[in-house]
Design an enzyme around this catalytic site. Structure first.
Site, PDB file in Angstrom:
ATOM      1  N   LYS A 166      79.536  67.425  21.791  1.00 28.23           N
ATOM      2  CA  LYS A 166      79.552  66.032  21.328  1.00 28.23           C
ATOM      3  C   LYS A 166      80.721  65.779  20.369  1.00 28.23           C
ATOM      4  O   LYS A 166      81.428  64.775  20.488  1.00 28.23           O
ATOM      5  CB  LYS A 166      78.202  65.710  20.673  1.00 28.23           C
ATOM      6  CG  LYS A 166      78.134  64.445  19.842  1.00 28.23           C
ATOM      7  CD  LYS A 166      78.202  63.177  20.672  1.00 28.23           C
ATOM      8  CE  LYS A 166      78.560  61.970  19.860  1.00 28.23           C
ATOM      9  NZ  LYS A 166      77.524  61.205  19.278  1.00 28.23           N
ATOM     10  N   LYS A 234      82.668  60.462   9.626  1.00 28.38           N
ATOM     11  CA  LYS A 234      81.833  61.663   9.436  1.00 28.38           C
ATOM     12  C   LYS A 234      82.118  62.667  10.554  1.00 28.38           C
ATOM     13  O   LYS A 234      82.285  63.861  10.321  1.00 28.38           O
ATOM     14  CB  LYS A 234      80.371  61.214   9.423  1.00 28.38           C
ATOM     15  CG  LYS A 234      79.316  62.289   9.317  1.00 28.38           C
ATOM     16  CD  LYS A 234      78.687  62.644  10.635  1.00 28.38           C
ATOM     17  CE  LYS A 234      77.974  61.526  11.354  1.00 28.38           C
ATOM     18  NZ  LYS A 234      77.363  61.888  12.624  1.00 28.38           N
TER      19      LYS A 234
HETATM   20  P1  NA7 Z   1      72.713  54.548  11.148  1.00 30.69           P
HETATM   21  O1  NA7 Z   1      72.497  53.209  11.729  1.00 30.69           O
HETATM   22  O2  NA7 Z   1      73.622  54.706   9.992  1.00 30.69           O
HETATM   23  O3  NA7 Z   1      71.272  55.118  10.716  1.00 30.69           O
HETATM   24  C1  NA7 Z   1      71.175  56.319  10.011  1.00 30.69           C
HETATM   25  C2  NA7 Z   1      69.724  56.699   9.852  1.00 30.69           C
HETATM   26  O4  NA7 Z   1      69.685  57.939   9.100  1.00 30.69           O
HETATM   27  C3  NA7 Z   1      68.908  55.667   9.058  1.00 30.69           C
HETATM   28  O5  NA7 Z   1      67.593  55.670   9.568  1.00 30.69           O
HETATM   29  C4  NA7 Z   1      68.945  56.280   7.655  1.00 30.69           C
HETATM   30  O6  NA7 Z   1      67.878  55.865   6.842  1.00 30.69           O
HETATM   31  C5  NA7 Z   1      68.811  57.749   7.981  1.00 30.69           C
HETATM   32  N1  NA7 Z   1      69.208  58.618   6.878  1.00 30.69           N
HETATM   33  C6  NA7 Z   1      70.416  58.728   6.296  1.00 30.69           C
HETATM   34  N2  NA7 Z   1      70.403  59.656   5.311  1.00 30.69           N
HETATM   35  C7  NA7 Z   1      69.138  60.123   5.283  1.00 30.69           C
HETATM   36  C8  NA7 Z   1      68.480  61.110   4.502  1.00 30.69           C
HETATM   37  N3  NA7 Z   1      69.136  61.797   3.555  1.00 30.69           N
HETATM   38  N4  NA7 Z   1      67.178  61.349   4.736  1.00 30.69           N
HETATM   39  C9  NA7 Z   1      66.526  60.654   5.703  1.00 30.69           C
HETATM   40  N5  NA7 Z   1      67.079  59.717   6.489  1.00 30.69           N
HETATM   41  C10 NA7 Z   1      68.376  59.469   6.273  1.00 30.69           C
HETATM   42  O7  NA7 Z   1      73.188  55.602  12.221  1.00 30.69           O
HETATM   43  P2  NA7 Z   1      73.026  55.570  13.820  1.00 30.69           P
HETATM   44  O8  NA7 Z   1      71.621  55.243  14.169  1.00 30.69           O
HETATM   45  O9  NA7 Z   1      74.117  54.741  14.406  1.00 30.69           O
HETATM   46  O10 NA7 Z   1      73.374  57.082  14.180  1.00 30.69           O
HETATM   47  C11 NA7 Z   1      72.436  58.131  13.948  1.00 30.69           C
HETATM   48  C12 NA7 Z   1      73.050  59.447  14.402  1.00 30.69           C
HETATM   49  O11 NA7 Z   1      73.391  59.384  15.814  1.00 30.69           O
HETATM   50  C13 NA7 Z   1      74.356  59.802  13.700  1.00 30.69           C
HETATM   51  O12 NA7 Z   1      74.430  61.198  13.505  1.00 30.69           O
HETATM   52  C14 NA7 Z   1      75.430  59.332  14.668  1.00 30.69           C
HETATM   53  O13 NA7 Z   1      76.653  60.009  14.451  1.00 30.69           O
HETATM   54  C15 NA7 Z   1      74.810  59.558  16.010  1.00 30.69           C
HETATM   55  P3  NA7 Z   1      68.027  54.570   5.876  1.00 30.69           P
HETATM   56  O14 NA7 Z   1      67.641  53.397   6.716  1.00 30.69           O
HETATM   57  O15 NA7 Z   1      69.477  54.533   5.424  1.00 30.69           O
HETATM   58  O16 NA7 Z   1      67.104  54.860   4.761  1.00 30.69           O
END
Ligand code: NA7
Length: 288
Positions: A166, A234
């Site tokens: 990926k 990232k």
């Molecule tokens: P988004 O829309 O930025 O969503 C990221 C999600 O990750 C969101 O639910 C965040 O929760 C969650 N998040 C971020 N940091 C944490 C931590 N520390 N603990 C728990 N949850 C967290 O990303 P996408 O949906 O576009 O993409 C997700 C992945 O797929 C990413 O790796 C891409 O590169 C591919 P929040 O709502 O901010 O509390």
């Protein structure tokens, strides 16, 4: 199947919705409260979401987020029963993915890497491509779930190879897009209309999926995020870190990463990564 879906961001929310649509029993959890998916049960903690699940699907931002949820306070790993399967669609560092799998295997939990390509539209339409790593045995059990969310599954190899492939794919996307953007900026500066260059690109061997998807976005100047710049940034950092671990030089990727740093400084983190062109335009003293 009983599924816990952790992470309802741009990708996670529509993926979880497609699992519900396919008739699975879905419990969701999102770090920030207030995100829900129709037809799914919302849990208030990750541990509560997973305790009865057969499959736990992760879709969170990055390596630290996965590690936090797995092993941090309120640890999912401790809440899981032996025999559970974790499928992780987050794009993270391949060596970290291997480490997580090893730690979980010691507890009788399978962890497979199942990142996706297809962006927001692919997630919404159930047309993602899953790039998977793990034993065939475990992946086989996930096939009804892949079918609910995607149109194709490619098993790259053993655990960790999905996420490795990926980031190499995103390396291509990031660099192809930057080439497209730089070509358009230079063309404008030389007096060539972007519409004309776009027409030529699409009629010639330069035509590509990236060009087809992003040229209309550039011409409309609409940088609503399908894949936010902060996430591609990232991934660029992941590529460089993974390359360093295995002794590979990526000079082109290093150059592109610097443009993303400049974009972040200019407040484009939450725009689509196509917005890198706006910073190139600014550096060329062109108005958007
Ligand atoms: P988004 O829309 O930025 O969503 C990221 C999600 O990750 C969101 O639910 C965040 O929760 C969650 N998040 C971020 N940091 C944490 C931590 N520390 N603990 C728990 N949850 C967290 O990303 P996408 O949906 O576009 O993409 C997700 C992945 O797929 C990413 O790796 C891409 O590169 C591919 P929040 O709502 O901010 O509390």
């Amino acid at each position: 199947m009983r599924i816990a879906f952790l992470g309802l961001g741009i990708m996670g929310a529509p993926m979880a919705a497609n699992l519900v649509k396919a008739g699975h029993q879905v419990t969701t959890w999102n770090r920030s409260p207030g995100r829900a998916v129709g037809g799914a049960v919302a849990a208030s903690t990750a541990a509560a979401a997973v305790h009865d699940a057969e499959v736990i699907w992760f879709c969170v931002s990055d390596t630290n987020a996965v590690e936090d949820v797995l092993f941090g306070s309120g640890s999912v790993a401790d809440a899981l029963k032996s025999g559970a399967i974790i499928a992780d669609s987050s794009t993270i560092l391949p060596s970290a993915s291997l480490r997580f799998a090893q730690q979980l295997r010691a507890k009788g939990i399978e962890y497979v890497d199942v990142p996706v390509t297809g962006s927001k539209t692919g997630a919404e339409n159930g047309e993602l491509i899953f790039i998977v790593g793990g034993s065939e045995n475990v992946l086989e059990k996930l096939h009804p779930l892949f079918a609910a969310m995607g149109k194709k599954v490619v098993r790259v190899g053993e655990q960790g190879k999905g996420v490795a492939a990926k980031i190499c794919m995103n390396l291509n996307i990031g660099l192809i897009y930057e080439g497209l953007a730089e070509g358009l900026v230079l063309a404008r500066k030389l007096g060539v209309a972007p519409e004309k260059l776009s027409e030529l690109i699409m009629a010639s061997m330069l035509r590509s999926g990236v060009a087809e998807y992003k040229l209309p976005v550039i011409l409309a100047q609409d940088f609503t995020p399908n894949f936010p710049l902060r996430l591609m940034h990232k991934d660029l950092r992941l590529m460089l870190e993974a390359a360093k671990e295995v002794g590979v030089q990526l000079p082109g990727t290093e150059a592109v990463e610097k443009i993303y740093t400049e974009c972040a400084r200019n407040g484009h983190d939450d725009d689509d990564y196509a917005a890198t062109i706006t910073v190139l335009e600014k550096m060329a003293s062109l108005s958007s």
